[in-house]
Design a protein around this motif. Structure first.
Motif, PDB file in Angstrom:
ATOM      1  N   TRP A  45       0.851  -1.196   0.000  1.00  0.00           N
ATOM      2  CA  TRP A  45       0.000   0.000   0.000  1.00  0.00           C
ATOM      3  C   TRP A  45       0.883   1.241   0.000  1.00  0.00           C
ATOM      4  CZ3 TRP A  45      -2.686   2.175   4.933  1.00  0.00           C
ATOM      5  CH2 TRP A  45      -3.496   3.266   4.596  1.00  0.00           C
ATOM      6  N   ILE A  47       1.288   5.201   0.307  1.00  0.00           N
ATOM      7  CA  ILE A  47       0.578   6.326   0.920  1.00  0.00           C
ATOM      8  C   ILE A  47       1.089   7.659   0.389  1.00  0.00           C
ATOM      9  CG2 ILE A  47       0.108   7.526   3.094  1.00  0.00           C
ATOM     10  CD1 ILE A  47       0.356   4.844   4.511  1.00  0.00           C
ATOM     11  N   GLY A  65      -2.385   5.660  -2.930  1.00  0.00           N
ATOM     12  CA  GLY A  65      -3.727   5.122  -3.113  1.00  0.00           C
ATOM     13  C   GLY A  65      -3.774   3.785  -3.803  1.00  0.00           C
ATOM     14  N   LEU A 122      -7.546   2.387  -4.230  1.00  0.00           N
ATOM     15  CA  LEU A 122      -8.482   2.392  -3.107  1.00  0.00           C
ATOM     16  C   LEU A 122      -9.464   3.555  -3.217  1.00  0.00           C
ATOM     17  CD1 LEU A 122      -6.233   1.595  -0.004  1.00  0.00           C
ATOM     18  CD2 LEU A 122      -7.352   0.025  -1.596  1.00  0.00           C
ATOM     19  N   ASP A 123     -10.731   3.287  -2.933  1.00  0.00           N
ATOM     20  CA  ASP A 123     -11.689   4.382  -2.812  1.00  0.00           C
ATOM     21  C   ASP A 123     -11.675   4.866  -1.364  1.00  0.00           C
ATOM     22  OD1 ASP A 123     -13.190   2.560  -1.334  1.00  0.00           O
ATOM     23  OD2 ASP A 123     -14.591   2.144  -2.964  1.00  0.00           O
ATOM     24  N   ASP A 124     -12.478   5.864  -1.059  1.00  0.00           N
ATOM     25  CA  ASP A 124     -12.441   6.469   0.279  1.00  0.00           C
ATOM     26  C   ASP A 124     -12.821   5.469   1.365  1.00  0.00           C
ATOM     27  OD1 ASP A 124     -11.662   8.848  -0.845  1.00  0.00           O
ATOM     28  OD2 ASP A 124     -13.659   9.768  -0.787  1.00  0.00           O
ATOM     29  N   THR A 127     -10.017   2.896   1.827  1.00  0.00           N
ATOM     30  CA  THR A 127      -8.888   3.592   2.449  1.00  0.00           C
ATOM     31  C   THR A 127      -9.105   3.703   3.952  1.00  0.00           C
ATOM     32  OG1 THR A 127      -8.400   4.873   0.460  1.00  0.00           O
ATOM     33  CG2 THR A 127      -7.582   5.755   2.542  1.00  0.00           C
ATOM     34  N   GLN A 131      -6.736   2.277   6.887  1.00  0.00           N
ATOM     35  CA  GLN A 131      -6.221   3.162   7.931  1.00  0.00           C
ATOM     36  C   GLN A 131      -6.586   2.647   9.329  1.00  0.00           C
ATOM     37  OE1 GLN A 131      -8.054   6.794   6.611  1.00  0.00           O
ATOM     38  NE2 GLN A 131      -6.226   7.485   5.508  1.00  0.00           N
ATOM     39  N   THR A 161     -10.216  -5.300  -0.631  1.00  0.00           N
ATOM     40  CA  THR A 161      -9.320  -4.952  -1.746  1.00  0.00           C
ATOM     41  C   THR A 161      -9.765  -5.630  -3.030  1.00  0.00           C
ATOM     42  OG1 THR A 161      -7.472  -4.716  -0.191  1.00  0.00           O
ATOM     43  CG2 THR A 161      -6.917  -4.887  -2.525  1.00  0.00           C
TER      44      THR A 161
END
Length: 289
Positions: A45, A47, A65, A122-124, A127, A131, A161
């Motif tokens: 991933w 960032i 992303g 990744l979409d919001d 994500t 996180q 994912t």
């Protein structure tokens, strides 16, 4: 004389825990700049910042992303690390546990060994999942490496994912989805020795003509072409990532002789095996894309 390196070197996990979460700033990078295979699975991933790497000798950007998935056995080479991100390493046993709960994901979407797009954006919402879960997964991996919560966290990351992977030609027929999944599993297991459709059609219990019709409809390729694609990936791995002699590769991959191997490789790559090896060697020295 035997070659000094009989296979692409395998990179092991950093310790014996089944899952490891590593911040890029804490990762020992040196061994990853040479082509290697993993004895584990990986989610990568990014960032912050931009990097580059190769999976099975194809180059990909590492941009914020993106999440890449790498199978054990994929040939991997880092060219430049991004500024920040996480790498989640996990063992075969945990991936097997995930597939038992989500059998539709075996050899499907992001987890398809034959996939030429081994990443998603990744979409919001996903994500936010990353996180939230990755710090928990990192903590559990250190404190309770065999705990149930660790398996649940990893499964959620994998499930979310893979749902972001967009198949350009989605298959609506569940029977066909399962058939083609089984075919890809078979090809991955037998491509070195079984190159033609009858073996696979017999194993799957339908005529070779029918199987070829199905693969041509959904993949745009016949069975023999799918096997050739997998075989080519292995040829590239052994030529580009080892110093095996050509004759050793011929034996390893069950080609009849040097002429058959050279013909196959020139047909697929438009260059000789020796020229491909030299090109990969030069790229490794210069670390350029």
């Amino acid at each position: 004389m035997e070659s000094k390196l009989a296979r692409v070197p395998f990179q092991k996990m950093l310790n014996e825990f089944p899952v490891q979460v590593v911040r890029l700033s804490e990762l020992p990078h040196s061994s990853s700049f040479k082509p290697h295979r993993h004895s584990f699975y990986m989610l990568f991933w990014t960032i912050k910042g931009k990097g580059y790497h190769r999976i099975n000798y194809r180059s990909y950007d590492l941009v914020p992303g993106t999440v890449f998935f790498m199978h054990d056995g994929h040939v991997h080479q880092m060219l430049e690390y991004p500024e920040d991100g996480y790498i989640i390493l996990f063992k075969q046993t945990l991936f097997d546990d995930y597939l038992r709960s989500n059998p539709q994901d075996e050899q499907n979407g992001l987890f398809d060994y034959f996939n030429r797009q081994p990443f998603v954006f990744l979409d919001d919402s996903v994500t936010a999942v990353f996180q939230a879960l990755i710090p928990l997964t990192a903590k559990d991996a250190l404190n309770e490496p065999f705990g149930r919560s660790l398996n649940i966290d990893l499964s959620l990351l994998l499930f979310q994912t893979n749902r972001l992977f967009t198949n350009p030609n989605p298959i609506q027929d569940n029977t066909k989805i399962e058939l083609l999944r089984k075919l890809k599993v078979l090809i991955n297991a037998h491509f070195c020795t079984q190159r033609d459709a009858p073996f696979y059609s017999q194993a799957l219990g339908l005529p070779a003509r029918k199987l070829n019709e199905i693969t041509r409809k959904y993949f745009g390729k016949m069975v023999k072409r799918l096997v050739a694609d997998r075989l080519l990936t292995e040829c590239e791995a052994l030529l580009g990532g080892t110093n095996m002699l050509i004759k050793e590769i011929i034996i390893d991959l069950n080609f009849a002789d040097n002429a058959h191997f050279a013909y196959f490789f020139r047909r697929e790559k438009k260059m000789t095996p020796s020229n491909f090896r030299k090109k990969m060697h030069d790229l490794q020295l210069n670390k350029t894309v």
